[in-house]
Design an enzyme around this catalytic site. Structure first.
Site, PDB file in Angstrom:
ATOM      1  N   GLU A 176       0.834  -1.208   0.000  1.00  0.00           N
ATOM      2  CA  GLU A 176       0.000   0.000   0.000  1.00  0.00           C
ATOM      3  C   GLU A 176       0.858   1.244   0.000  1.00  0.00           C
ATOM      4  O   GLU A 176       2.042   1.199   0.312  1.00  0.00           O
ATOM      5  CB  GLU A 176      -0.928   0.016   1.219  1.00  0.00           C
ATOM      6  CG  GLU A 176      -0.290  -0.375   2.539  1.00  0.00           C
ATOM      7  CD  GLU A 176       0.811   0.533   3.028  1.00  0.00           C
ATOM      8  OE1 GLU A 176       0.648   1.770   2.895  1.00  0.00           O
ATOM      9  OE2 GLU A 176       1.822   0.041   3.540  1.00  0.00           O
ATOM     10  N   GLU A 318       4.587  -0.373   1.609  1.00  0.00           N
ATOM     11  CA  GLU A 318       4.770  -0.624   0.174  1.00  0.00           C
ATOM     12  C   GLU A 318       4.628  -2.099  -0.209  1.00  0.00           C
ATOM     13  O   GLU A 318       4.593  -2.422  -1.382  1.00  0.00           O
ATOM     14  CB  GLU A 318       6.151  -0.156  -0.328  1.00  0.00           C
ATOM     15  CG  GLU A 318       6.480   1.286  -0.131  1.00  0.00           C
ATOM     16  CD  GLU A 318       7.868   1.635  -0.662  1.00  0.00           C
ATOM     17  OE1 GLU A 318       8.559   0.752  -1.226  1.00  0.00           O
ATOM     18  OE2 GLU A 318       8.277   2.796  -0.511  1.00  0.00           O
TER      19      GLU A 318
END
Length: 352
Positions: A176, A318
């Site tokens: 994310e 991430e």
């Protein structure tokens, strides 16, 4: 909220579990000598429903979105960093981009609601790809009311399901990006797991003590402003973000398709928490990559009864932790498929 969610069946299969354990116990090693790698191999066999699991075409999905709460100073960075980092993912310069290349993971970045729209680009084989599934240019400020309407939340959930349906392979790694999304994870943890907000709220991208206190005060306002949103989808719409809702839909679809789901850190765990509250069997498909350095993540893992593979003090997000853990999954599968039994190797089984 009106939305058809995929059915996630229970995977409990005692004969298969016993067969997997027997196969592990009869490898050329002392009983349990490979420690948690054996537990991981057992989990992967259960997910795939076979004594010889194999991971194929693994997909790293990084969902990105912006948050109205960010304007209240809950992050050390401005919202502009979200779209800048999405560009960095696509250009191959971010940590998750490097790790995805290293481990042969196809990286997909989804613009779920970044404030500044990320321009489309031509697809290049093997390079990171961009999916546009924007619901809006960021959520509303949850400290004064719902972050999303029910319709917006339902659309984000459907987007996540659609993304996974179109993906090849049998493994999904979660990532994310979104300035302010540790606040979303903290809010969902407090609301859905009953953890005191003070225990859920951490430094995020690097807040100092005063910044954390300011962040907690804003989050207290958000919980109060959305006090009636207590059910999973209600809480997701009121407190969540477009990227978290999209990930929740992706998790539910991946679980229904019996894919291995590799969960990264605090924010991706928040999406899994919502999915598990909707369909408890989702948890049977999940492998938790690591314990992050974010304060609330330990409580999140406890709420999910999860034992992570790594503990490296990461707090980047991430999907970086999921990518780092990926080789352990490949090794676990190879142990089951390729490691010899005592009988096949002609080794004395007395060492068991």
């Amino acid at each position: 909220m009106i939305i058809d969610l995929p059915f996630v069946a229970d995977l409990t299969d005692l004969p298969l579990t016993q067969a997997l354990q027997h196969k592990l116990d009869n490898k050329t090693k002392p009983l349990g000598a490979l420690g948690r790698l054996e537990q991981l191999a057992l989990r992967l066999g259960q997910i795939q429903g076979t004594e010889s699991p194999m991971l194929q075409a693994p997909q790293m999905l990084v969902c990105a979105g912006d948050h109205g709460l960010a304007a209240k100073g809950v992050s050390a960075y401005p919202s502009d960093v979200t779209w800048q980092m999405v560009e960095n993912f696509l250009a191959g310069g971010a940590a998750v981009s490097v790790l995805a290349r290293q481990h042969g993971l196809q990286l997909t970045v989804a613009d779920c609601g970044v404030a500044r729209e990320v321009p489309a680009r031509d697809a290049v084989p093997g390079a990171p790809r961009l999916v546009h599934c924007r619901v809006a240019a960021g959520t509303q400020d949850a400290s004064v009311g719902p972050a999303m309407t029910e319709a917006q939340c339902a659309q984000a959930l459907r987007n996540g399901m659609d993304i996974v349906r179109a993906m090849p392979g049998n493994a999904l790694l979660l990532g994310e990006m979104g300035i302010g999304n540790t606040s979303v994870a903290s809010l969902l943890l407090a609301r859905l797991a009953g953890v005191p907000l003070a225990e859920c709220t951490g430094a995020g991208t690097g807040l100092d003590a005063a910044g954390i206190a300011r962040k907690q005060a804003v989050l207290e306002q958000a919980l109060a402003a959305n006090a009636g949103a207590t059910q999973p989808l209600e809480a997701l719409a009121a407190l969540g973000g477009f990227e978290v809702a999209t990930l929740t839909g992706a998790v539910l679809q991946a679980a229904a398709e019996r894919r291995v789901i590799v969960v990264d850190g605090f924010i991706t765990c928040a999406a899994v928490l919502v999915a598990v509250r909707l369909a408890p069997a989702v948890l049977q498909r999940c492998v938790f990559a690591h314990r992050s350095g974010e304060r609330g993540h330990g409580h999140m893992l406890q709420a999910l009864q999860a034992q992570p593979l790594l503990d490296l003090g990461l707090r980047l997000g991430e999907g970086s932790g999921a990518a780092l853990a990926w080789p352990l999954l490949e090794s676990a599968c190879r142990v089951l498929r390729e490691m010899a039994s005592f009988q096949a190797a002609g080794v004395d089984g007395a060492m068991r």
